[in-house]
Design a protein around this motif. Structure first.
Motif, PDB file in Angstrom:
ATOM      1  N   TYR A   1       0.856  -1.183   0.000  1.00 16.87           N
ATOM      2  CA  TYR A   1       0.000   0.000   0.000  1.00 16.87           C
ATOM      3  C   TYR A   1       0.890   1.231   0.000  1.00 16.87           C
ATOM      4  O   TYR A   1       1.809   1.338   0.804  1.00 16.87           O
ATOM      5  CB  TYR A   1      -0.904  -0.001   1.240  1.00 16.87           C
ATOM      6  N   ARG A   2       0.622   2.116  -0.897  1.00 17.30           N
ATOM      7  CA  ARG A   2       1.416   3.343  -1.010  1.00 17.30           C
ATOM      8  C   ARG A   2       0.902   4.373  -0.008  1.00 17.30           C
ATOM      9  O   ARG A   2       0.034   5.178  -0.312  1.00 17.30           O
ATOM     10  CB  ARG A   2       1.347   3.894  -2.426  1.00 17.30           C
ATOM     11  N   GLU A   3       1.438   4.282   1.188  1.00 24.71           N
ATOM     12  CA  GLU A   3       1.102   5.212   2.257  1.00 24.71           C
ATOM     13  C   GLU A   3       2.324   5.370   3.140  1.00 24.71           C
ATOM     14  O   GLU A   3       3.292   4.632   3.022  1.00 24.71           O
ATOM     15  CB  GLU A   3      -0.112   4.728   3.054  1.00 24.71           C
ATOM     16  N   VAL A   4       2.275   6.333   4.002  1.00 27.94           N
ATOM     17  CA  VAL A   4       3.380   6.593   4.913  1.00 27.94           C
ATOM     18  C   VAL A   4       2.877   6.364   6.323  1.00 27.94           C
ATOM     19  O   VAL A   4       1.891   6.974   6.731  1.00 27.94           O
ATOM     20  CB  VAL A   4       3.915   8.041   4.748  1.00 27.94           C
TER      21      VAL A   4
ATOM     22  N   LYS B   1       2.882   0.155   4.067  1.00 27.11           N
ATOM     23  CA  LYS B   1       2.135  -0.971   4.624  1.00 27.11           C
ATOM     24  C   LYS B   1       2.205  -2.116   3.614  1.00 27.11           C
ATOM     25  O   LYS B   1       1.932  -1.921   2.429  1.00 27.11           O
ATOM     26  CB  LYS B   1       0.683  -0.555   4.858  1.00 27.11           C
TER      27      LYS B   1
END
Length: 125
Positions: free
Chosen positions: A74-77, A80
């Protein structure tokens, strides 16, 4: 789906199957993902007491390469990453179920201790 670079020649079907589940942790990773569903790396590590980070990474990569496990990023900060079983992994886990039943009976027959892991990944002996 990636296909494993490991390709026979195989002596028989058991040989081909063992090529995919070789290593102490792969069948246990299959079990963990089957019984608990999608897991993050840290959750898998807690659910498999004794596995090193290096071995878990190696086995997950091989399982992904063999089409047994799916890795979702998942492209998040912060980043994930989650792991789950593919249909191929689910079918292999089903094939291993009778072996697990045989092992459980062996534990009972020889009077060996069985380690139990709670849902919260607490190890009990």
């Amino acid at each position: 789906m990636a296909v494993s670079a490991r390709r026979g020649p195989y002596f028989c079907g058991i040989d081909a199957a063992m090529d995919v589940v070789a290593g102490k942790w792969k069948s246990l990773i299959l079990w963990e993902l089957h019984h608990h569903g999608t897991r993050r790396f840290a959750e898998l590590r807690r659910g498999l007491p004794g596995v090193s980070e290096k071995m878990l990474v190696q086995h997950l990569r091989e399982m992904e390469e063999d089409g047994l496990a799916h890795r979702e990023v998942y492209r998040e900060v912060p980043p994930k990453v989650e792991y789950s079983l593919t249909e191929h992994g689910i079918s292999l886990n089903a094939a291993l179920a009778p072996l697990g039943s045989w092992g459980t009976e062996r534990i009972r027959r020889i009077g060996a201790d069985k380690v139990s892991v709670d849902d919260d990944a607490t190890v009990r002996r």
